[in-house]
Design a protein around this motif. Structure first.
Motif, PDB file in Angstrom:
ATOM      1  N   HIS A  71       0.219   2.752  -3.459  1.00 16.03           N
ATOM      2  CA  HIS A  71      -1.176   3.301  -3.392  1.00 16.03           C
ATOM      3  C   HIS A  71      -1.205   4.375  -2.321  1.00 16.03           C
ATOM      4  N   GLY A 105      -1.949   7.311  -1.565  1.00 16.20           N
ATOM      5  CA  GLY A 105      -2.890   8.229  -1.195  1.00 16.20           C
ATOM      6  C   GLY A 105      -4.228   7.637  -0.745  1.00 16.20           C
ATOM      7  N   GLN A 106      -4.172   6.153  -0.633  1.00 10.99           N
ATOM      8  CA  GLN A 106      -5.364   5.546  -0.359  1.00 10.99           C
ATOM      9  C   GLN A 106      -5.325   5.023   1.246  1.00 10.99           C
ATOM     10  N   PRO A 107      -6.386   5.120   2.165  1.00  6.65           N
ATOM     11  CA  PRO A 107      -6.155   4.551   3.430  1.00  6.65           C
ATOM     12  C   PRO A 107      -6.036   3.207   3.661  1.00  6.65           C
ATOM     13  N   MET A 108      -5.189   2.784   4.381  1.00  6.49           N
ATOM     14  CA  MET A 108      -4.873   1.403   4.772  1.00  6.49           C
ATOM     15  C   MET A 108      -5.742   0.832   5.954  1.00  6.49           C
ATOM     16  N   MET A 137       0.738  -1.000  -0.111  1.00 11.96           N
ATOM     17  CA  MET A 137      -0.106   0.029   0.004  1.00 11.96           C
ATOM     18  C   MET A 137       0.865   1.171  -0.115  1.00 11.96           C
ATOM     19  N   ARG A 138       1.866   1.230   0.957  1.00 13.86           N
ATOM     20  CA  ARG A 138       2.765   2.463   0.766  1.00 13.86           C
ATOM     21  C   ARG A 138       3.589   2.667  -0.507  1.00 13.86           C
TER      22      ARG A 138
END
Length: 66
Positions: free
Chosen positions: A36, A38-41, A32-33
């Protein structure tokens, strides 16, 4: 040499978790880092619940024949 042993241990641990069906939250966070940002984890609990539902068919579907 110790770095190679440590790396091998991490890979072995990850392989063992995948074999018994435990999701790898650290890999998810790294992905994710990197891909992505900008997206919440998801929290660990949400991630674990989502993986369990995906594997065993939660939320209205059994995902299994029996």
């Amino acid at each position: 040499m110790f770095e190679d042993v440590g790396k091998m241990g991490r890979y072995l641990g990850q392989a063992m978790r995948l074999m018994v069906g435990l999701p790898d939250y650290d890999t998810y966070v790294s992905h994710m880092r990197a891909n992505h940002p900008g997206q919440p984890m998801m929290s660990y609990e949400d991630f674990f619940r989502e993986r369990q539902e995906a594997r065993y068919g939660g939320k209205g579907g059994s995902g299994r024949c029996c």
